[in-house]
Design an enzyme around this catalytic site. Structure first.
Site, PDB file in Angstrom:
ATOM      1  N   GLY A 122       0.801  -1.234   0.000  1.00 48.48           N
ATOM      2  CA  GLY A 122       0.000   0.000   0.000  1.00 48.48           C
ATOM      3  C   GLY A 122       0.828   1.275   0.000  1.00 48.48           C
ATOM      4  O   GLY A 122       0.326   2.341   0.338  1.00 48.48           O
ATOM      5  N   GLY A 124       2.965   2.109  -2.756  1.00 49.30           N
ATOM      6  CA  GLY A 124       3.394   2.446  -4.124  1.00 49.30           C
ATOM      7  C   GLY A 124       4.690   1.784  -4.529  1.00 49.30           C
ATOM      8  O   GLY A 124       5.326   2.201  -5.499  1.00 49.30           O
ATOM      9  N   LEU A 125       5.103   0.731  -3.789  1.00 44.71           N
ATOM     10  CA  LEU A 125       6.376   0.071  -4.114  1.00 44.71           C
ATOM     11  C   LEU A 125       6.186  -1.232  -4.912  1.00 44.71           C
ATOM     12  O   LEU A 125       7.113  -2.013  -5.059  1.00 44.71           O
ATOM     13  CB  LEU A 125       7.174  -0.218  -2.829  1.00 44.71           C
ATOM     14  CG  LEU A 125       7.605   1.010  -2.015  1.00 44.71           C
ATOM     15  CD1 LEU A 125       8.378   0.585  -0.774  1.00 44.71           C
ATOM     16  CD2 LEU A 125       8.464   1.962  -2.847  1.00 44.71           C
ATOM     17  N   SER A 127       4.280  -3.918  -4.249  1.00 46.73           N
ATOM     18  CA  SER A 127       4.321  -5.122  -3.423  1.00 46.73           C
ATOM     19  C   SER A 127       3.450  -6.254  -3.981  1.00 46.73           C
ATOM     20  O   SER A 127       3.874  -7.422  -4.023  1.00 46.73           O
ATOM     21  CB  SER A 127       3.923  -4.733  -1.992  1.00 46.73           C
ATOM     22  OG  SER A 127       3.019  -5.610  -1.442  1.00 46.73           O
ATOM     23  N   ALA A 129       2.498  -6.838  -7.068  1.00 47.45           N
ATOM     24  CA  ALA A 129       3.063  -7.385  -8.310  1.00 47.45           C
ATOM     25  C   ALA A 129       4.253  -8.293  -8.007  1.00 47.45           C
ATOM     26  O   ALA A 129       4.397  -9.366  -8.591  1.00 47.45           O
ATOM     27  CB  ALA A 129       3.493  -6.253  -9.236  1.00 47.45           C
ATOM     28  N   ASP A 171       4.010  -2.245 -12.745  1.00 51.71           N
ATOM     29  CA  ASP A 171       4.574  -2.962 -11.594  1.00 51.71           C
ATOM     30  C   ASP A 171       4.960  -4.397 -11.953  1.00 51.71           C
ATOM     31  O   ASP A 171       6.056  -4.857 -11.619  1.00 51.71           O
ATOM     32  CB  ASP A 171       3.564  -2.985 -10.428  1.00 51.71           C
ATOM     33  CG  ASP A 171       3.357  -1.602  -9.836  1.00 51.71           C
ATOM     34  OD1 ASP A 171       3.807  -0.627 -10.446  1.00 51.71           O
ATOM     35  OD2 ASP A 171       2.748  -1.502  -8.751  1.00 51.71           O
TER      36      ASP A 171
HETATM   37  O1  PMV Z   1       1.764   4.764  -6.460  1.00 51.40           O
HETATM   38  P1  PMV Z   1       1.690   3.833  -7.605  1.00 51.40           P
HETATM   39  O2  PMV Z   1       2.840   2.891  -7.678  1.00 51.40           O
HETATM   40  O3  PMV Z   1       0.349   3.138  -7.700  1.00 51.40           O
HETATM   41  O4  PMV Z   1       1.862   4.685  -8.938  1.00 51.40           O
HETATM   42  C1  PMV Z   1       0.854   5.460  -9.496  1.00 51.40           C
HETATM   43  C2  PMV Z   1       1.362   6.151 -10.718  1.00 51.40           C
HETATM   44  C3  PMV Z   1       0.345   7.058 -11.372  1.00 51.40           C
HETATM   45  O5  PMV Z   1       1.005   7.688 -12.472  1.00 51.40           O
HETATM   46  C4  PMV Z   1      -0.140   8.128 -10.425  1.00 51.40           C
HETATM   47  C5  PMV Z   1      -0.867   6.290 -11.880  1.00 51.40           C
HETATM   48  C6  PMV Z   1      -0.599   5.364 -13.040  1.00 51.40           C
HETATM   49  O6  PMV Z   1      -1.453   4.483 -13.297  1.00 51.40           O
HETATM   50  O7  PMV Z   1       0.401   5.510 -13.743  1.00 51.40           O
END
Ligand code: PMV
Length: 339
Positions: A122, A124-125, A127, A129, A171
């Protein structure tokens, strides 16, 4: 008894440049990081498909404490547990993956699947995937299926859709192939970069965030003031293009400056958070050549670029002293691999 075990690991990812602008057709640069999910598959001793999950998020929690055990239930189409103390149901993507691989396999046997992740979920790294890719690779090898990298990536993408609805595919692609990729309009090109001194410090703000909420926030802002927000997105796109050249030249200083500019534009876009601003400023004070939030924003992680490992290490220690999870990664880490 079949003593054979298969073990594969797969990495998480960070967005180095271009988040949000990428949704509007501009490029983004994404790299695999040195935080991994490992999946060990062995023969189940109970003639049942078993799943156990533990977490070593950023190495600071003993995994045994968090180990959760599940059994595959074909009537309910899910992994179930007898233990009512788990607040959250298990990620349904694991059921999809397991069912798919068992269907494809010709030799029938009951696997015990153990997943252990270093990647905080949760944030954005990538995880989910990484878990999907590592599980698919390990389980298919255990079931003696020879899946190509493309097949692994495609199945991981299907698994991602179960959790994220309409993911971009970034991802799972980065987790499968590793390295640094330029991503634009659903196409990936792996960037070849020289070996240069660049270390990324990743700091977890601890604030959960939701990609969809922040993507929608940008949509709304664009409706309210189209030209202002279009300009911001275009500027982010330009920074990403320059960053691609700087990566090719191995120019850490320039990359750092571009990261900071990218962060300021993300702030103008309205996707930052006071703690993310504070953390990016702290990283610069601690010797980073540039820093930014990474991913959708509103929480999650920030990254700082360092030209020197010792300095990066000191910044990590300082962030940990302040109570944040922090970690050093090199750029372009390995994709899925056997352990
Ligand atoms: O935070 P993440 O890893 O879900 O990245 C989102 C990246 C965005 O550009 C904000 C959305 C997207 O689908 O590319």
């Amino acid at each position: 008894m079949d003593a054979r075990k298969t073990t594969f690991s797969a990495p998480g990812k960070i967005i180095l440049f271009g988040e949000h602008a990428v949704v509007y057709g501009y490029p983004a640069i994404v790299t695999a990081i040195d935080l991994r999910t490992k999946c060990v598959v062995s023969k189940s001793l109970q003639n049942e498909v078993q799943l156990s999950i533990s977490s070593d998020y950023l190495f600071n929690k003993p995994s045994a404490e968090l180990k959760k055990e599940y059994i595959m239930n074909k009537e309910q189409n899910e992994f179930i547990t007898q233990d009512s103390k788990y607040e959250q149901p298990v990620n349904p993507a694991y059921y999809f993956i397991t069912e798919k691989i068992l269907e494809l396999a010709t030799r029938k046997k009951y696997p015990h699947i153990h997943i252990n992740s270093e990647i905080p979920p949760g944030m954005g790294l990538g995880s989910s995937a990484a878990s999907a890719v590592a599980t698919l690779a390990s389980l298919s090898a255990f079931m003696e299926l020879e899946l190509s990298m493309e097949e692994l990536n495609e199945l991981a993408f299907e698994a991602e859709k179960i959790i994220h609805g309409r993911p971009s595919g970034v991802d799972n692609t980065i987790s499968t192939y590793g390295g640094i990729h330029l991503y634009k309009e659903k196409k990936f090109s792996k960037l070849s970069i020289p070996n240069f001194s660049s270390y990324v410090v990743i700091v977890n703000s601890g604030i959960p965030r939701n990609t969809k909420t922040y993507v929608e926030k940008v949509v709304k802002s664009l409706e309210e003031d189209t030209s202002k927000y279009q300009n911001i997105l275009e500027e982010i796109g330009n920074i990403t293009i320059i960053a691609k050249s700087s990566l090719g030249e191995g120019d850490t200083q320039k990359l750092g400056k571009l990261m900071t500019q990218n962060h300021l534009l993300l702030e103008e876009l309205g996707v930052s958070h006071p703690i993310l601003t504070e953390l990016t400023n702290s990283l610069v004070q601690l010797g980073s050549v540039g820093s930014k939030l990474t991913g959708a924003g509103g929480g999650g992680c920030v990254i700082g670029l360092f030209d020197n490992y010792q300095k990066a290490n000191r910044a990590v220690e300082e962030m940990k002293n302040r109570g944040f999870q922090a970690f050093i990664s090199s750029l372009a880490e390995r994709g899925v691999q056997v352990e």
